[in-house]
Design a protein around this motif. Structure first.
Motif, mmCIF file in Angstrom:
data_model
loop_
_atom_site.group_PDB
_atom_site.id
_atom_site.type_symbol
_atom_site.label_atom_id
_atom_site.label_comp_id
_atom_site.label_asym_id
_atom_site.label_seq_id
_atom_site.Cartn_x
_atom_site.Cartn_y
_atom_site.Cartn_z
ATOM 1 N N LYS A 672 0.840 -1.197 0.000
ATOM 2 C CA LYS A 672 0.000 0.000 0.000
ATOM 3 C C LYS A 672 0.886 1.263 0.000
ATOM 4 O O LYS A 672 0.545 2.265 -0.629
ATOM 5 C CB LYS A 672 -1.022 -0.005 1.128
ATOM 6 C CG LYS A 672 -0.511 0.002 2.542
ATOM 7 C CD LYS A 672 -1.732 0.115 3.481
ATOM 8 C CE LYS A 672 -1.364 0.306 4.923
ATOM 9 N NZ LYS A 672 -0.473 -0.683 5.513
ATOM 10 N N ASN A 673 2.042 1.191 0.664
ATOM 11 C CA ASN A 673 2.976 2.334 0.644
ATOM 12 C C ASN A 673 3.604 2.489 -0.731
ATOM 13 O O ASN A 673 3.762 3.598 -1.239
ATOM 14 C CB ASN A 673 4.089 2.141 1.679
ATOM 15 C CG ASN A 673 3.540 2.081 3.081
ATOM 16 O OD1 ASN A 673 2.519 2.723 3.364
ATOM 17 N ND2 ASN A 673 4.176 1.312 3.949
ATOM 18 N N ARG A 676 1.001 3.967 -3.060
ATOM 19 C CA ARG A 676 0.731 5.385 -2.771
ATOM 20 C C ARG A 676 1.860 6.264 -3.321
ATOM 21 O O ARG A 676 1.619 7.276 -3.975
ATOM 22 C CB ARG A 676 0.579 5.570 -1.253
ATOM 23 C CG ARG A 676 0.174 6.987 -0.830
ATOM 24 C CD ARG A 676 0.002 7.126 0.662
ATOM 25 N NE ARG A 676 1.018 6.456 1.473
ATOM 26 C CZ ARG A 676 2.254 6.908 1.662
ATOM 27 N NH1 ARG A 676 2.639 8.025 1.095
ATOM 28 N NH2 ARG A 676 3.106 6.236 2.408
ATOM 29 N N ASP A 680 1.797 9.144 -6.218
ATOM 30 C CA ASP A 680 2.287 10.519 -6.001
ATOM 31 C C ASP A 680 3.238 10.931 -7.118
ATOM 32 O O ASP A 680 3.137 12.035 -7.663
ATOM 33 C CB ASP A 680 3.044 10.621 -4.659
ATOM 34 C CG ASP A 680 2.097 10.520 -3.474
ATOM 35 O OD1 ASP A 680 0.876 10.594 -3.700
ATOM 36 O OD2 ASP A 680 2.584 10.334 -2.337
#
Ligand SMILES: CC(C)(COP(=O)(O)OP(=O)(O)OC[C@H]1O[C@@H](n2cnc3c(N)ncnc32)[C@H](O)[C@@H]1OP(=O)(O)O)[C@@H](O)C(=O)NCCC(=O)NCCSC(=O)CC(=O)CCCCCCCCCCCCC(=O)O
Ligand code: NAI
Length: 720
Positions: A672-673, A676, A680
């Motif tokens: 999930k990191n 994300r 970005d």
């Protein structure tokens, strides 16, 4: 488990846990019980321990070191202590391998005998740990401190003959290992055992300087790895402390390592390599149901950079090889390179002069394609030119036997288009080696739409036979390995345009553990190669590429490398590239202020504002760009499992094993990191297609499943 039987007055204990007799809880318990029975049995005069099947034992069961699991007692030391205390001689009868804990069991025995082909070693460093069952304490007492340091910090396997010279084996036997073990054990009944118990042996005095020097050597040779340094600490304890105290020290060091992230990553890499060997095709054919064809002889076409290296791999593996060139001059040049590489191997003690000579004797150099008439498999390694490769494949199709497999070492061309030049499309396959081909372990095998399972099975088996790590991938632009390299290289160039220096970028990558930064690698390969590839691709697509080009089809491009090429800076070969090397061919890379001026001028020309970029951003942008591409490759089915990608990066590009590989790294960062951050970057850099987040990554990031579950999830959900 361990089987216990008796032959007259000899107790025979058989370690039994196929395929490699790993010392699982059941085996350790079985061994402990069997030793107890043998010692308690008044009729038993001596004891033999051997392994069922081909191996003595490959050591501790690595799966038991998994996160969160505690080694259940009895440990190896508990099981074997009885051997130390036994007044009856205990003999280890070694066939196949005695590795890690397997060798530790043997070192608890009073005697060790082995077959001529047996191997012993402590490969624990390769999985991020140390020999934790007395290996670092007993081996120095048997073979001395210096040889122990060599064996334990390198993890290398020692063949029977050397093991005999070192004193690890007491005898090499040629008949059945159990019969020989029984015979040997009977022959030593009644002899004094006191000096055979290793824990009682005196250890040689060694100056602390030996360890200081070794620490420096190991830090340099195994840069970034912690296990070899811990091995040294454990061996030093054997010199400084009494046996019981140093065993305690070894255990503490072991416990520290076994819980480390490096051990987790290296053990993942060990199993990833084996998972990757289990290939499958979209048709369902796989490594279990397809059989390889025999390869008794081979051919290589082209004795250039790659062909000469590939031919060396074949002949040094005992495969007679015909090497065909376009003319005598090129052929002689290739042979000189091969002879030079063999001399290097002899100097490094990787082979004997005799073995090198023997290898060259099975090479048949030729300028006549007809000499390939009878070979079982041909690997083509001529210039990267589709028309030339098609011409050669059409010729081979006529000359070679109908069953001969035709491989191409192309790094970018379409396998199917090459196959179309033949009437045996099922027997055409890519075997993409990495430079230098004699050294680099990766063999990226590429199947086309008509490649048969039998052909795939053959090149996968050939890869293992020539000591490569073969991985199977499907056809796509640049295949899996180089395709992932593209966004990694592109991001490095963007970072330099935006304010990082090439030297900062390289430093960040080398601190991470890559053997060389991206810019040093480019200098090594030659900047002109990428220059030509870009121009040819642009020509094919009808694009007018100049140093002024900033966008192609809406995507940002950075042609800084081409600016260097047009200034004659081609890399090591011209003495200058991203770095200055003093003169052509020299290897020491010196940062060059002239390059910084070129970058400055380039940025001024295009009005690019420079800024300070942190090390963390450099690392994240480069790693996440290639990771995103990795998920796309997985999503498109170019590879069938994440382990394939990690094996490609470890063996093709030197990703540090202690970081597991890019997919493992993503798993550790939590998907999930990863997702994300990629989103970005996508928002921040909309003109870079490589930041478009992979759909598979998006989907997997919702699940929080570990890497071991990704493949089944992908296979169970075709919508991915
Ligand atoms: C042996 C080989 C050379 C064979 O090669 P090959 O024939 O090519 O076959 P492979 O395909 O490699 O292997 C076949 C198959 O076997 C599996 N396998 C191989 N070795 C092991 C193993 N050791 N354990 C488990 N499984 C193994 C392999 O994966 C294949 O299966 P597949 O994956 O399903 O296809 C080659 O296999 C090889 O080199 N093997 C590895 C050898 C090795 O690294 N050995 C060292 C093992 S570690 C060790 O021995 C440690 C020790 O020295 C002692 C431990 C001391 C313990 C002390 C306990 C203290 C506990 C304190 C608390 C700890 C706290 C905590 O637990 O958290
Ligand atoms: N150099 C590299 O780093 C890598 C190259 N490759 C691929 O390997 C292939 C070969 O590349 P290199 O070895 O670098 O090229 P090279 O230029 O070093 O060698 C090519 C050789 O092929 C010979 N050759 C050309 N036409 C021939 C013909 N008709 N018959 C017989 N021999 C002929 C040439 O004389 C030359 O010696 C290419 O497809 C390339 O893309 C793949 C991986 C890495």
């Amino acid at each position: 488990m361990a089987n216990y039987t008796k032959r007259d007055e000899v107790a025979v204990i058989e370690l039994n846990n196929p395929p490699v007799n790993a010392l699982s809880f059941e085996v350790r318990s079985g061994l402990q019980n069997a030793l107890k029975s043998a010692i308690d049995d008044q009729d038993v005069k001596c004891i033999v321990i051997h392994g069922k099947g081909k191996n003595f034992s490959a050591g501790a069961d690595i799966k038991e070191f998994g996160a969160g699991t505690k080694q259940q007692k009895p440990w190896i030391t508990d099981a074997c202590r009885l051997a130390d205390e036994s007044s009856k001689p205990v003999v280890a009868a070694i066939a196949g391998t005695a590795l890690g804990g397997g060798l530790e069991v043997a070192l608890f025995c009073h005697y060790r005998i082995g077959t001529p082909s047996c191997r012993v070693g402590f490969p624990e460093v390769q999985i991020g740990i140390l020999p934790g069952a007395g290996g670092t304490q007993r081996l120095p007492r048997l073979i001395g401190v210096n040889s122990s340091i060599d064996m334990i910090t390198s993890g290398r396997h020692v063949m029977a003959e050397e093991a005999m010279k070192l004193g690890i084996l007491d005898k090499i036997v040629t008949e059945d290992i159990i019969e020989e073990g029984v015979k040997f054990a009977k022959s030593v009944v009644g002899l004094d055992l006191a000096h055979r118990i290793l824990k009682n042996r005196k250890i040689e005095a060694v100056s602390p300087k030996v360890f200081d020097d070794e620490i420096s050597r190991v830090k340099k040779k195994y840069k970034g790895y912690i296990a070899p340094l811990f091995c040294l600490k454990a061996i030093q304890a054997s010199v400084q402390l009494p046996y019981d105290a140093s065993m305690e020290q070894e255990l503490q060091l072991f416990q520290h390592l076994v819980g480390s992230n490096q051990a987790k990553a290296q053990q993942y890499a060990f199993f990833a390599e084996r998972t990757s060997a289990r290939w499958q095709l979209p048709t369902g054919a796989n490594s279990q149901n397809a059989s390889p064809l025999p390869v008794k002889t081979a051919g290589v076409i082209g004795a250039g950079t790659m062909g000469a290296g590939i031919a060396l791999c074949l002949i040094t593996s005992g495969i007679p090889t015909v090497l065909v060139e376009q003319d005598q001059k090129f052929l002689e040049k290739g042979i000189k390179t091969m002879e030079g590489d063999l001399r290097g191997s002899v100097a490094l003690k990787k082979m004997t002069a005799e073995q090198a000579k023997k290898a060259m004797l099975i090479l048949k150099p030729s300028v006549n394609f007809e000499d390939l008439h009878d070979v079982d498999l041909v690997i083509e390694a001529v210039y990267e030119n589709l028309a030339l490769k098609k011409e050669i494949f059409a010729k081979l199709d006529k000359i070679c036997q109908p069953q001969t497999i035709l491989c191409t070492n192309t790094s970018s061309l379409d396998i199917d288009m090459i196959a179309e030049a033949t009437k045996r499309m099922d027997k055409v396959v890519g075997t993409h080696f990495f430079a230098p081909a004699y050294i680099m372990k990766l063999q990226e095998n590429v199947y086309g739409k008509n490649t048969s399972a039998e052909t795939v099975a053959t090149v996968m088996a050939l890869g293992r036979r020539i000591r490569k790590v073969p991985v199977l991938v499907g056809t796509c632009e640049s295949f899996a390995a180089n395709r992932m390299l593209h966004p990694y290289v592109t991001e490095a160039l963007y970072l330099v345009e935006e304010g990082a220096s090439p030297y900062e970028v390289d430093q960040v990558l080398e601190d991470f553990g890559m053997p060389m930064g991206m810019f040093r690698v480019s200098d090594l390969s030659g900047l002109d190669i990428g220059y030509k590839v870009r121009r040819e691709a642009a020509k094919r697509q009808g694009i007018d590429l100049t140093l002024g080009t900033r966008f192609v089809n809406g995507e940002r491009v950075c042609l800084l490398a081409d600016v260097l090429v047009e200034k004659g800076r081609l890399g090591i070969k011209s003495g200058k590239g991203w770095y200055n090397y003093g003169s052509p061919g020299k290897k020491e890379a010196i940062p060059d202020p002239e390059v910084l001026d070129i970058i400055e001028e380039h940025c001024r020309k295009f009005g690019i504002k420079k800024q300070k970029i942190s090390s963390q951003e450099i690392l994240e942008r480069m790693q996440l760009a290639l990771i995103n591409e990795g998920f796309r490759i997985l999503e498109e089915g170019i590879v069938s499992k994440p382990e394939d990608i990690d094996v490609i990066w470890i063996y093709g590009f030197g990703w540090p094993k202690y970081m597991g590989g890019p997919m493992f790294y993503a798993n550790e960062m939590k998907l999930k990191n990863v997702y994300r951050k990629i989103c970005d970057f996508h928002q921040k850099y909309p003109f870079s297609i490589h930041w478009t987040p992979s759909k598979l990554l998006a989907r997997l990031s919702e699940t929080d499943l570990p890497i071991s579950n990704w493949t089944s999830l992908i296979n169970s959900n075709s919508k991915l």
